[in-house]
Write a protein that holds these residues in place. Sequence first.
Motif, PDB file in Angstrom:
ATOM      1  N   VAL A 499       0.802  -1.078  -0.007  1.00 59.24           N
ATOM      2  CA  VAL A 499       0.014  -0.047   0.082  1.00 59.24           C
ATOM      3  C   VAL A 499       0.995   1.367   0.026  1.00 59.24           C
ATOM      4  O   VAL A 499       1.761   1.325   0.676  1.00 59.24           O
ATOM      5  N   ALA A 500       0.501   2.460  -0.778  1.00 61.35           N
ATOM      6  CA  ALA A 500       0.983   3.575  -0.713  1.00 61.35           C
ATOM      7  C   ALA A 500       0.357   4.681  -0.748  1.00 61.35           C
ATOM      8  O   ALA A 500      -1.047   4.721  -1.427  1.00 61.35           O
ATOM      9  N   VAL A 501       0.571   5.670  -0.200  1.00 55.61           N
ATOM     10  CA  VAL A 501      -0.114   7.045  -0.200  1.00 55.61           C
ATOM     11  C   VAL A 501       0.166   7.653  -1.554  1.00 55.61           C
ATOM     12  O   VAL A 501       1.384   7.906  -1.910  1.00 55.61           O
ATOM     13  N   LYS A 502      -0.842   8.221  -2.178  1.00 58.12           N
ATOM     14  CA  LYS A 502      -0.653   8.852  -3.525  1.00 58.12           C
ATOM     15  C   LYS A 502       0.100  10.135  -3.236  1.00 58.12           C
ATOM     16  O   LYS A 502      -0.240  10.887  -2.213  1.00 58.12           O
ATOM     17  N   SER A 503       0.905  10.502  -4.261  1.00 59.47           N
ATOM     18  CA  SER A 503       1.430  11.795  -4.082  1.00 59.47           C
ATOM     19  C   SER A 503       0.657  12.749  -5.068  1.00 59.47           C
ATOM     20  O   SER A 503      -0.401  12.355  -5.752  1.00 59.47           O
ATOM     21  N   GLU A 504       1.070  14.038  -5.165  1.00 57.69           N
ATOM     22  CA  GLU A 504       0.412  14.999  -6.120  1.00 57.69           C
ATOM     23  C   GLU A 504       0.413  14.587  -7.377  1.00 57.69           C
ATOM     24  O   GLU A 504      -0.400  15.060  -8.223  1.00 57.69           O
ATOM     25  N   ALA A 505       1.634  13.822  -7.699  1.00 59.71           N
ATOM     26  CA  ALA A 505       1.754  13.674  -8.934  1.00 59.71           C
ATOM     27  C   ALA A 505       1.181  12.416  -9.648  1.00 59.71           C
ATOM     28  O   ALA A 505       1.591  11.821 -10.535  1.00 59.71           O
ATOM     29  N   TYR A 506       0.519  11.637  -8.800  1.00 59.87           N
ATOM     30  CA  TYR A 506      -0.359  10.532  -9.087  1.00 59.87           C
ATOM     31  C   TYR A 506      -1.264  10.568 -10.293  1.00 59.87           C
ATOM     32  O   TYR A 506      -1.890  11.209 -10.517  1.00 59.87           O
ATOM     33  N   TYR A 507      -1.111   9.345 -11.132  1.00 56.24           N
ATOM     34  CA  TYR A 507      -1.712   9.258 -12.362  1.00 56.24           C
ATOM     35  C   TYR A 507      -2.198   7.763 -12.415  1.00 56.24           C
ATOM     36  O   TYR A 507      -1.304   7.221 -12.658  1.00 56.24           O
ATOM     37  N   ASN A 508      -3.452   7.613 -12.703  1.00 60.75           N
ATOM     38  CA  ASN A 508      -3.784   6.131 -13.020  1.00 60.75           C
ATOM     39  C   ASN A 508      -4.972   6.242 -14.310  1.00 60.75           C
ATOM     40  O   ASN A 508      -5.944   6.774 -13.949  1.00 60.75           O
ATOM     41  N   PRO A 509      -4.477   5.965 -15.364  1.00 68.86           N
ATOM     42  CA  PRO A 509      -5.397   6.286 -16.583  1.00 68.86           C
ATOM     43  C   PRO A 509      -6.986   5.236 -16.227  1.00 68.86           C
ATOM     44  O   PRO A 509      -7.989   5.539 -16.761  1.00 68.86           O
ATOM     45  N   ALA A 510      -6.646   3.931 -15.736  1.00 68.65           N
ATOM     46  CA  ALA A 510      -7.891   3.226 -15.374  1.00 68.65           C
ATOM     47  C   ALA A 510      -8.678   3.908 -14.625  1.00 68.65           C
ATOM     48  O   ALA A 510     -10.026   3.864 -14.894  1.00 68.65           O
ATOM     49  N   SER A 511      -8.314   4.533 -13.467  1.00 69.70           N
ATOM     50  CA  SER A 511      -9.105   5.023 -12.463  1.00 69.70           C
ATOM     51  C   SER A 511      -9.779   6.219 -13.151  1.00 69.70           C
ATOM     52  O   SER A 511     -11.147   6.584 -12.994  1.00 69.70           O
ATOM     53  N   THR A 512      -9.343   7.056 -13.870  1.00 72.00           N
ATOM     54  CA  THR A 512      -9.663   8.491 -14.470  1.00 72.00           C
ATOM     55  C   THR A 512     -10.665   7.899 -15.449  1.00 72.00           C
ATOM     56  O   THR A 512     -11.846   8.573 -15.668  1.00 72.00           O
ATOM     57  N   ILE A 513     -10.685   6.671 -16.464  1.00 73.41           N
ATOM     58  CA  ILE A 513     -11.566   6.472 -17.423  1.00 73.41           C
ATOM     59  C   ILE A 513     -12.662   6.061 -16.689  1.00 73.41           C
ATOM     60  O   ILE A 513     -13.921   6.143 -16.665  1.00 73.41           O
ATOM     61  N   LEU A 514     -12.673   5.081 -15.690  1.00 70.64           N
ATOM     62  CA  LEU A 514     -13.704   4.343 -14.966  1.00 70.64           C
ATOM     63  C   LEU A 514     -14.633   5.372 -14.120  1.00 70.64           C
ATOM     64  O   LEU A 514     -15.811   5.281 -14.063  1.00 70.64           O
TER      65      LEU A 514
END
Length: 518
Positions: A499-514
Amino acid sequence: MRLDLDPRTIAQARALAAKVGDPIVEMAKKHTTVAVERATLRLAGLAGADPDGTPWVNHLVDAVRADVGLEHGVALPVWQALAAHDNDLSRLAEEAAAGQVTFHLPEGAEAELAAKHAREAVGVGIARLDASRVERERMIAEIGDAPRKPWIYLIVATGDIYEDIPQAQAAAREGADIIAVIRSTGQSLLDYVPEGATREGFAGTYATQENFRLMRAALDETSRELGRYVRLTNYASGLCMPEIAALAGMERLDMMLNDSMYGILFRDINPVRTFVDQRLSRQIHARAGIIINTGEDNYLTTADAVEAAHTVTTSQLLNEYFAKEAGLEDWQLGLGHAFEINPDVPDSFRLELAHALLAKTIFPDAPLKWMPPTRHMTGDIFKGYLLDGFFNLAGAMTDQGILLVGMMTEAVVTPWISDRDLALQNVRYVMDAAGRLGEDFHPAPDGFIANRAREVLGESIDLLGKIIDEPNGLLDAIADGTFGLMKRPADAGKGLEGVAVKSEAYYNPASTILEGEE
């Protein structure tokens, strides 16, 4: 048939569940896990494993994490490296596993280009989810659907996928509407998804993409033969929940076991890991048109089914909240409950009816999953067959949506095909003889059944209020053993290191599309 419960009381219960669940959702949004990042790569098309069986998605995520950490997500470093090395995903994963690639987090225009390419690649996987959903709907329209409810749900799992297939097809021919391929014992604790068709498994068959493909193809063949679409179920739980959800969606599975707390309580998986993984897995299920089955029945295998009835209702309300937040609709909510009251308890059948009707009244549009007796099956197959008949009768009377076939050999042996045939005969007799009994059966408004249902709902509301008063809400309640008597603290359990805490630069195209952000 429904109970005459006060709608304001039901609305109060839902509002409290939302208040309990909202901090968990916010926590999930702020974290990522190795399984979330691996699921993203699988949607982008990365598959296969090294000669030792370690999947390339594991190698690639581990390499990125070692170089730049997990908190930014893997998409930007991976697609930056793809551009820099002029590679495809498979070759990049192989080179990363060999230590031939160093990853870094791109910025500015380089990051924008990496995000664009990652979004395009993952979009192909999302489109595959969409295509599978359309194909399911097309097949049901063309072939036909199960002629009645509840759907009859039967477990098949030998450990060998090539043995599972003929057994599943035989079960469908004998009347099963849903085939569940139970997973090999312990797979939920593997932090990777095995590759390929498997021929060995203990008390189940490994959940792999190839096994999904093989069983779906076989059941499609049988569906055309029978003139009704036969649904396929597996398990999106454990340490690889979002990955298995993605593979199931792409291979057109129809249902997946996916409970908000099962892995925490019964597999000692870290609570934070579970809630983060669960959110993406349910977003994938929502997009793919998959029905989830939740695991409240398991609470009653460790806690008393009368004393703990309100914890089942509480968990159903929480599962509904988490599911709808992730985008699932009512018709996709196979909320679990079970026929697990000790048959020696006076009025045990009336109590079972009360609990089943309570669930159906609170969740009228959900295809509730009704589980047969297991805890009080003694090995007396004749008594077991009788109990299963009463279970089937309760399902018929209370309009359950998904009825798991009970086995008289429960707690004796792994069922033979002949055992399954006898069990299906039991179901067919009860459904043919009493399947519409609910039209005539109406509990007295102030009778035993209605009052018991109100009592359980009231206890659930009280429990939700107590959880809200905890400093850390649901996490504290889980740590205190509120559900299933299992105590699971938030800072312990398997998978926490992933597990990791997201940074301000976090990007995940699956999450953004869904989530509809792009």
